[in-house]
Design an enzyme around this catalytic site. Structure first.
Site, PDB file in Angstrom:
ATOM      1  N   HIS A 256       0.838  -1.208   0.000  1.00  0.00           N
ATOM      2  CA  HIS A 256       0.000   0.000   0.000  1.00  0.00           C
ATOM      3  C   HIS A 256       0.877   1.265   0.000  1.00  0.00           C
ATOM      4  O   HIS A 256       0.707   2.164  -0.838  1.00  0.00           O
ATOM      5  CB  HIS A 256      -0.910  -0.037   1.236  1.00  0.00           C
ATOM      6  CG  HIS A 256      -1.831   1.132   1.360  1.00  0.00           C
ATOM      7  ND1 HIS A 256      -3.147   1.104   0.951  1.00  0.00           N
ATOM      8  CD2 HIS A 256      -1.632   2.382   1.827  1.00  0.00           C
ATOM      9  CE1 HIS A 256      -3.713   2.270   1.169  1.00  0.00           C
ATOM     10  NE2 HIS A 256      -2.816   3.074   1.705  1.00  0.00           N
ATOM     11  N   GLU A 257       1.818   1.320   0.924  1.00  0.00           N
ATOM     12  CA  GLU A 257       2.669   2.512   1.010  1.00  0.00           C
ATOM     13  C   GLU A 257       3.578   2.642  -0.216  1.00  0.00           C
ATOM     14  O   GLU A 257       3.901   3.747  -0.646  1.00  0.00           O
ATOM     15  CB  GLU A 257       3.489   2.508   2.304  1.00  0.00           C
ATOM     16  CG  GLU A 257       2.660   2.464   3.584  1.00  0.00           C
ATOM     17  CD  GLU A 257       1.594   3.559   3.672  1.00  0.00           C
ATOM     18  OE1 GLU A 257       1.786   4.635   3.069  1.00  0.00           O
ATOM     19  OE2 GLU A 257       0.557   3.310   4.320  1.00  0.00           O
ATOM     20  N   HIS A 260       1.726   4.603  -2.773  1.00  0.00           N
ATOM     21  CA  HIS A 260       1.865   6.056  -2.544  1.00  0.00           C
ATOM     22  C   HIS A 260       3.252   6.539  -2.980  1.00  0.00           C
ATOM     23  O   HIS A 260       3.392   7.582  -3.630  1.00  0.00           O
ATOM     24  CB  HIS A 260       1.675   6.367  -1.055  1.00  0.00           C
ATOM     25  CG  HIS A 260       0.262   6.287  -0.556  1.00  0.00           C
ATOM     26  ND1 HIS A 260      -0.748   7.059  -1.080  1.00  0.00           N
ATOM     27  CD2 HIS A 260      -0.307   5.551   0.429  1.00  0.00           C
ATOM     28  CE1 HIS A 260      -1.892   6.804  -0.430  1.00  0.00           C
ATOM     29  NE2 HIS A 260      -1.655   5.881   0.477  1.00  0.00           N
ATOM     30  N   GLU A 286      -4.681   7.717  -2.994  1.00  0.00           N
ATOM     31  CA  GLU A 286      -5.221   6.456  -2.484  1.00  0.00           C
ATOM     32  C   GLU A 286      -5.513   5.484  -3.627  1.00  0.00           C
ATOM     33  O   GLU A 286      -5.428   4.262  -3.448  1.00  0.00           O
ATOM     34  CB  GLU A 286      -6.477   6.735  -1.655  1.00  0.00           C
ATOM     35  CG  GLU A 286      -6.945   5.575  -0.811  1.00  0.00           C
ATOM     36  CD  GLU A 286      -6.075   5.299   0.418  1.00  0.00           C
ATOM     37  OE1 GLU A 286      -5.114   6.050   0.663  1.00  0.00           O
ATOM     38  OE2 GLU A 286      -6.356   4.302   1.115  1.00  0.00           O
TER      39      GLU A 286
END
Lengths: 492, 492
Positions: A256-257, A260, A286
């Site tokens: 997830h990170e 980003h 997101e």
């Protein structure tokens, strides 16, 4: 020197200082000695004052006015649009109000942590009421006669309005509720058993970060209490965490990170240290973290490859085969906590917060009544009851620190990810064959080309429309979720 | 608000921002991704501009003038003295010159690294000539008719003058040369053999840091290319390095940096984020690092205890007994490199640099002739010849980055440490019995009470005189060295 150049030179230094402030926040969450907290508060406060002074520099207005006539190319005009937007925002909020908000939210964060630890909403309600009052005042100042909530929302998602979100979110709710009821009606499925040493989790997390395209020469991965991504350009750092009985927490937080971080790392270097040199909105940000984590990372094809890597890292694990592993990675489960929710239920957590925060800001819901309203809504959407405030309305820090209008960008990001995923599949027909070998190259390249490299160049909705050929809507996300979880939880 | 309060509030924010800039430098040397260097240069540059603007704020002069009549207590007057000193310094150096120095030294650092790698002094000489010219200009501006070198020296050691140092350093040289000749005339002694795993070195280094009183709740120890200490107050970080065939490099670098860090950590908290909240001078700072490292850390009593800890950490090591270990820790050895020198020869390296930099600043030594002058002087002091510039006049970065007047503070620190050590022994008669059990408590307490807690409260020489009961002079250092190394290297 032209006014445009002077303005951009001023802005460049401000952007560089904002990066420094961001690095200081990273430091605080990862490496800062625990005894340094009080001194750090003064250091961060001094940085905030410096940034505020630069952003309210009276020369900016004059530079903006003169620069309007100087530049015609679209990129420069986009720069001016961003700078004007931020400048006008700053001018609209009175200094006293900005100070009160900074002070009260700093105070409230500590009070929130205490209240959460004690499951004491009543003790926190007056603090929250004060924050809501200040945010309503700020929203009214920003709205300048328009809708107060929209003005707050616009801070995180330029161009978005509650009216626009209402239709989208309204269409999501019944179908997500139906999906969760069908899946959970089949009874609980087992989670992954066993112990997974933290150092091996971190080793695999580092491997996954590289697999998904994270450039570790321009970033680093550390452990922190909460996973986050921080920084832009050539210094974009991420954190993750480990729980020895749940390796997916570490691994999927990392992916997830990385989503980003890859976005920030892929922005056109020509935009570095300018307003275009950052992700354009929370929603688009997101969308990148979610498509990496979910549509790609939790796909049947990729989890098949991941199972082999997990066996390589941890030895034999208690899973029959790749289909069983895929089902475990994507198991739906009951729970109260947003950050632990699966793909289906996550957006239900958000929609609940969206409706409640709109009522708070509209004045329709007094802060003291939040706990009751939360618990009623939760029971309606999820079918079981919250019994502790720490598992209910005190679980997230957002409202305590004044983030109203922020929650919906999570679901908007999922909606964008749904649209991008459909377009990506059309552009890369053999995507699953690649994912099955742990090859994220073509998927990453498509996202870089169509989304990430543009930074702040286009408005969020325009960016998604350019990438997908259609305005964003909830259809692709719902179709994806219903197909995926329909197959995982087939009707009796 | 009174002018004094306004001034101190302004200063407090400046000090907090200076801490941020320092943390950014720490980050660069320890955790920064290597691809972030160019962006970091812009970030650091922006911080420098912010600090410069604050330090040249025109309100400071008016505040200072008004505050003079407002405060009478000695601490407040010491604060004003520091602020005025820095303010006047800033005003005396023209902005163009300050910019040129910042630009040229940033450029020269890279050129120096290239020249050192290539052993090419001739290629670096024009760059150095430019730096020297700018520093002479700066020194003249600061001196305002006085001595140029003294003005530069005063930046690092307030109140020190070349005339004062000359007598002190002149007395050191012949006795140090005699001591080294006697010791090295006995032939080379073996160094410690064996391999010492880096992680075990770091474990022992952490233990030693705590032993010497470093508060790790307000600091941290990391690895970096060069050992250093960074920060003040509640966030004082140190670094060290490891070489698997030389554990003393790591261990004694750590103790040295712990000396610097303990000084910063022990300053009266009432002085935090004020000009009194930092070590008062480079010389006094070095006195703390050196007394921890040498007079305490390399004493017979402490090394006896350390041998046990090393055996505990590394298993059996190839040393007969504690006396043999003490002799190895304190062995004199030939070498060209200042940072690798032993207690006796270290100051000879400094005296050489002191004389040469004075000649450069005086205009008596053209930059292009530095290599020859260095090599001649080295042969005279050390008895053997430099053959490569990287082992001679290109070994240190100091001059490339404009640090003229800095080197002598290293020896001044050793002289101060000699004085403090004599006073400490008088105040703590059973010091060796404590050191022999690894107990640094009473020694640390005496240094905190008599030196460290005062921060910038007194001028350096006054501080040492208060602590020792006599003005600093080279006698105690020489007596200590001659006694210690006379015993280690007894006459045939």
């Amino acid at each position: 020197m032209s006014a445009f150049r002077e303005l951009m030179a001023h802005q460049r230094e401000t952007e560089a200082l904002a990066q420094v402030a961001g690095r200081l926040a990273w430091d605080q969450e990862t490496v800062m000695p625990r005894g340094a907290a009080a001194q750090r508060a003064e250091e961060s406060g001094a940085m905030s004052l410096v940034l505020h002074a630069r952003r309210t520099d009276p020369r900016i207005g004059a530079w903006l006015a003169a620069a309007e006539d100087e530049v015609e190319d679209e990129v420069s005009r986009a720069q001016l649009r961003h700078i004007r937007r931020e400048h006008e925002r700053t001018l609209r909020v009175p200094g006293d109000l900005a100070s009160a908000l900074a002070r009260q939210t700093a105070l409230a964060q500590g009070r929130w942590a205490e209240a959460r630890a004690a499951d004491d909403f009543a003790g926190f309600a007056p603090v929250l009421a004060e924050i809501v009052a200040l945010k309503r005042e700020e929203g009214a100042a920003l709205a300048d006669g328009g809708d107060v909530y929209d003005a707050l929302l616009d801070d995180y998602e330029p161009g978005a309005t509650a009216a626009g979100l209402d239709a989208m979110f309204g269409a999501l709710r019944p179908r997500l509720v139906a999906l969760r009821e069908r899946a959970l009606g089949q009874g609980a499925r087992a989670r992954l058993g066993g112990r997974f040493p933290a150092d091996k989790q971190m080793g695999l997390a580092r491997q996954l970060a590289r697999t998904f395209g994270y450039d570790t020469t321009r970033g680093r991965l550390d452990k922190a209490v909460h996973p986050f991504s921080s920084g832009s350009g050539d210094d974009v750092r991420i954190t993750t965490r480990t729980e020895e009985d749940d390796p997916f927490n570490c691994l999927y937080s990392t992916i997830h990170e990385v989503g980003h971080a890859c976005y920030e790392q892929a922005i056109d270097p020509a935009y570095a240290l300018t307003p275009l040199g950052r992700g354009v909105s929370m929603g688009v940000h997101e969308s990148q973290s979610r498509i990496y984590e979910n549509q790609l990372g939790r796909s049947r094809a990729f989890t098949g490859w991941l199972l082999g890597e997990m066996r390589h890292a941890f030895g034999d694990i208690a899973v029959a085969d790749a289909d069983a592993f895929y089902a475990i990675v994507n198991r739906l489960h009951r729970g109260f906590i947003r950050t632990e929710a699966d793909e289906v239920q996550y957006n239900l957590h958000i929609l609940l917060r969206y409706d409640l925060e709109r009522a708070l800001i509209a004045g329709d819901l007094p802060a003291r009544d939040l706990e009751g309203a939360w618990n009623d809504r939760f029971a309606a959407d999820f079918g079981y009851s919250v019994t502790r405030a720490s598992q209910g309305c005190l679980q997230d820090v957002h409202w305590a620190v004044g983030l109203f209008g922020y929650f919906p960008t999570y679901t908007l990001g999922n909606v964008y990810a749904g649209c991008l995923h459909r377009a990506l599949r059309a552009a890369v027909p053999d995507l699953d064959a690649q994912l099955a070998t742990g090859d994220l190259g073509p998927a990453g390249a498509w996202l870089r080309e169509n989304v990430q490299r543009h930074g702040g160049r286009y408005l969020p909705r325009d960016l998604i429309e350019r990438a997908c050929g259609a305005a964003p809507d909830e259809g692709p996300l719902l179709a994806y979720l219903e197909e995926k979880f329909g197959a995982l939880y087939p009707d009796g």
